[in-house]
Design a protein around this motif. Structure first.
Motif, short mmCIF file in Angstrom:
data_model
loop_
_atom_site.label_atom_id
_atom_site.label_comp_id
_atom_site.label_asym_id
_atom_site.label_seq_id
_atom_site.Cartn_x
_atom_site.Cartn_y
_atom_site.Cartn_z
N LEU A 108 0.83 -1.20 0.00
CA LEU A 108 0.00 0.00 0.00
C LEU A 108 0.86 1.25 0.00
O LEU A 108 0.51 2.26 -0.62
N GLU A 109 1.99 1.22 0.70
CA GLU A 109 2.91 2.35 0.65
C GLU A 109 3.45 2.53 -0.76
O GLU A 109 3.58 3.66 -1.26
N ALA A 110 3.77 1.43 -1.43
CA ALA A 110 4.25 1.49 -2.81
C ALA A 110 3.18 2.09 -3.72
O ALA A 110 3.49 2.91 -4.60
N ALA A 111 1.94 1.70 -3.52
CA ALA A 111 0.84 2.24 -4.33
C ALA A 111 0.70 3.74 -4.13
O ALA A 111 0.52 4.50 -5.09
N ARG A 112 0.77 4.18 -2.87
CA ARG A 112 0.62 5.61 -2.59
C ARG A 112 1.77 6.41 -3.19
O ARG A 112 1.57 7.45 -3.82
N GLY A 116 -0.37 4.92 -7.67
CA GLY A 116 -1.18 3.81 -8.16
C GLY A 116 -0.58 3.08 -9.35
O GLY A 116 -1.21 2.15 -9.88
N SER A 117 0.61 3.45 -9.77
CA SER A 117 1.24 2.73 -10.90
C SER A 117 1.61 1.32 -10.49
O SER A 117 1.63 0.41 -11.32
N TYR A 118 1.94 1.15 -9.21
CA TYR A 118 2.02 -0.20 -8.65
C TYR A 118 0.77 -0.37 -7.80
O TYR A 118 0.53 0.41 -6.88
N ASP A 119 -0.04 -1.36 -8.11
CA ASP A 119 -1.31 -1.55 -7.39
C ASP A 119 -1.53 -3.04 -7.16
O ASP A 119 -1.75 -3.80 -8.09
N ILE A 120 -1.49 -3.45 -5.90
CA ILE A 120 -1.61 -4.87 -5.57
C ILE A 120 -3.01 -5.44 -5.77
O ILE A 120 -3.20 -6.63 -5.73
N SER A 121 -3.99 -4.54 -6.01
CA SER A 121 -5.37 -5.01 -6.20
C SER A 121 -5.64 -5.43 -7.65
O SER A 121 -6.79 -5.71 -8.00
N MET A 122 -4.60 -5.49 -8.48
CA MET A 122 -4.78 -5.76 -9.91
C MET A 122 -5.09 -7.22 -10.22
O MET A 122 -5.15 -7.61 -11.40
N GLY A 123 -5.30 -8.05 -9.22
CA GLY A 123 -5.54 -9.47 -9.43
C GLY A 123 -6.56 -9.83 -10.49
O GLY A 123 -6.30 -10.69 -11.35
N PRO A 124 -7.77 -9.22 -10.50
CA PRO A 124 -8.76 -9.58 -11.51
C PRO A 124 -8.28 -9.32 -12.94
O PRO A 124 -8.58 -10.09 -13.85
N VAL A 125 -7.52 -8.24 -13.13
CA VAL A 125 -7.00 -7.91 -14.46
C VAL A 125 -5.84 -8.84 -14.83
O VAL A 125 -5.75 -9.33 -15.95
N VAL A 126 -4.95 -9.09 -13.86
CA VAL A 126 -3.82 -9.99 -14.09
C VAL A 126 -4.32 -11.37 -14.50
O VAL A 126 -3.77 -12.01 -15.40
N ALA A 296 6.84 -0.13 -11.15
CA ALA A 296 6.18 1.18 -11.27
C ALA A 296 6.84 2.04 -12.36
O ALA A 296 6.14 2.71 -13.14
N CYS A 297 8.17 2.01 -12.42
CA CYS A 297 8.88 2.84 -13.40
C CYS A 297 8.75 2.28 -14.82
O CYS A 297 9.08 2.99 -15.78
N SER A 298 8.31 1.05 -14.96
CA SER A 298 8.00 0.51 -16.28
C SER A 298 6.70 1.11 -16.82
O SER A 298 6.49 1.17 -18.03
N LYS A 303 9.93 10.96 -16.98
CA LYS A 303 10.01 12.10 -16.06
C LYS A 303 9.53 11.73 -14.67
O LYS A 303 10.20 11.98 -13.66
N LYS A 304 8.36 11.08 -14.60
CA LYS A 304 7.81 10.70 -13.31
C LYS A 304 8.62 9.59 -12.65
O LYS A 304 8.71 9.51 -11.42
N SER A 305 9.22 8.72 -13.47
CA SER A 305 10.05 7.65 -12.92
C SER A 305 11.26 8.22 -12.19
O SER A 305 11.58 7.82 -11.07
N PHE A 306 11.92 9.19 -12.81
CA PHE A 306 13.10 9.79 -12.17
C PHE A 306 12.71 10.62 -10.95
O PHE A 306 13.46 10.70 -9.98
#
Length: 341
Positions: A108-112, A116-126, A296-298, A303-306
């Motif tokens: 959740l810290e990663a998502a914040r 939201g570029s990393y989101d652990i709730s992506m299970g249904p889509v994955v 997330a950086c993928s 710009k946002k990655s750096f």
């Protein structure tokens, strides 16, 4: 040389792990152990004076990896993660183990931090994309829209006092891919170092946790693959110690449809596999962090990655891609500090 003592064979009979080789260096030997774990090769390298003790601590680290995988895996029906997923939409908090609660906090810290570029709730889509890669067709638009309606890390609630979790949306499925292997690699390294073996490295399918440098050396030499290549390495190696590194790319998992390649890395905003063919390499103090940052950086723009990398002291980023047969690289200013001279 090959090590094949009876003691080592007995230790690894149950785990079906193999002691691959040893290397003598400054009075110590390098022992390398490997076994399958979490769907990838799981390799442990240890410098030690005693082969039996090295094998024993490696066995403990493998046991840790197997135990955590039994908790975190969404491929194992009986895993604690899947049992938690089954409670989604029931409007209640569910007590979970310390290990699961801890990695959910990381997630959740990663998502914040990543917006939201990393989101652990992506299970249904994955789940849809796993089926799509198997059948070699894009997910149905209506199915994808339905899956996207079930995601959102904002709907995951943690109770710190009771170590419990409430999945607010019905049909939510948590997926720890993009973070789980790094977490397990770091946990395994911590066990090895707590056993007195400071010079060690754990590689969980390309998510690498690194301890002290090998005796007599400045660091561990790590290669980075060229985008779209499985074997070819970039000319400059990394030289790392007391840190971690992870690289994300689509060379092993992707779907090709109508001349377009869709990565296994999915953009939570669109539900589509990203189509930029690039490798993202992240160096960070902890393998959990480097793992999710690489994911997330993928997805984020360069710009946002750096900008994101700057939030982590000492972290470094390399973005590599092939354009018209030319290798194009962009890197944080400190990435050169981690390269071998």
């Amino acid at each position: 040389m090959i090590v094949s003592t009876k003691n080592l064979k007995l230790i690894f009979t149950f785990f079906t792990a193999a002691l691959l080789f040893t290397q003598v260096l400054s009075g110590q030997q390098k022992f390398v152990f490997e076994k399958p774990a979490m769907g990838s090769p799981f390799t442990i390298s240890i410098f030690a004076n005693d082969s039996t003790k090295a094998a024993e601590i490696a066995t403990s680290a493998f046991h840790c990896a197997d135990s955590l995988n039994a908790i975190f895996s969404d491929y194992i029906d009986s895993s604690e993660l899947n049992r938690l997923n089954a409670t989604s939409g029931q409007n209640r908090y569910v007590p979970v183990s310390e290990a699961l609660f801890t990695i959910l906090k990381y997630s959740l810290e990663a998502a914040r931090l990543s917006g939201g570029s990393y989101d652990i709730s992506m299970g249904p889509v994955v789940k849809l994309w796993r089926k799509a890669r198997k059948e070699k067709v894009l997910p149905n638009k209506d199915s994808l829209k339905n899956a996207l309606s079930k995601i959102g890390y904002q709907f995951i609630h943690l109770n710190e006092v009771q170590k419990s979790v409430w999945l607010e949306k019905k049909g939510m499925l948590l997926d720890l891919g993009g973070l789980g292997k790094g977490y397990v690699a770091q946990a395994a390294l911590n066990i090895i170092q707590s056993g007195g073996f400071e010079s060690a490295m754990v590689n969980a399918g390309g998510k690498i946790a690194i301890g002290e440098a090998p005796p007599g050396r400045e660091g561990w030499r790590i290669g980075i693959t060229v985008p779209e290549e499985k074997e070819e390495l970039m000319p400059h190696l990394l030289l790392l110690k007391n840190t971690s590194v992870a690289t994300s790319g689509d060379i092993y998992q992707h779907l090709d449809v109508n001349g377009k390649r869709y990565s296994h890395i999915i953009d939570p905003k669109t539900g589509l596999g990203i189509t930029r063919q690039r490798n993202v390499t992240v160096i960070a103090k902890d393998a959990t962090i480097s793992d999710w940052l690489a994911t997330a950086c993928s997805i984020l723009s360069e710009k946002k990655s750096f900008q994101l990398i700057k939030k982590f002291p000492g972290a470094a980023l390399l973005i590599s891609e092939m354009k018209d047969d030319e290798l194009i690289q962009k890197r944080s200013s400190n990435f050169k500090d981690y390269l071998e001279n």
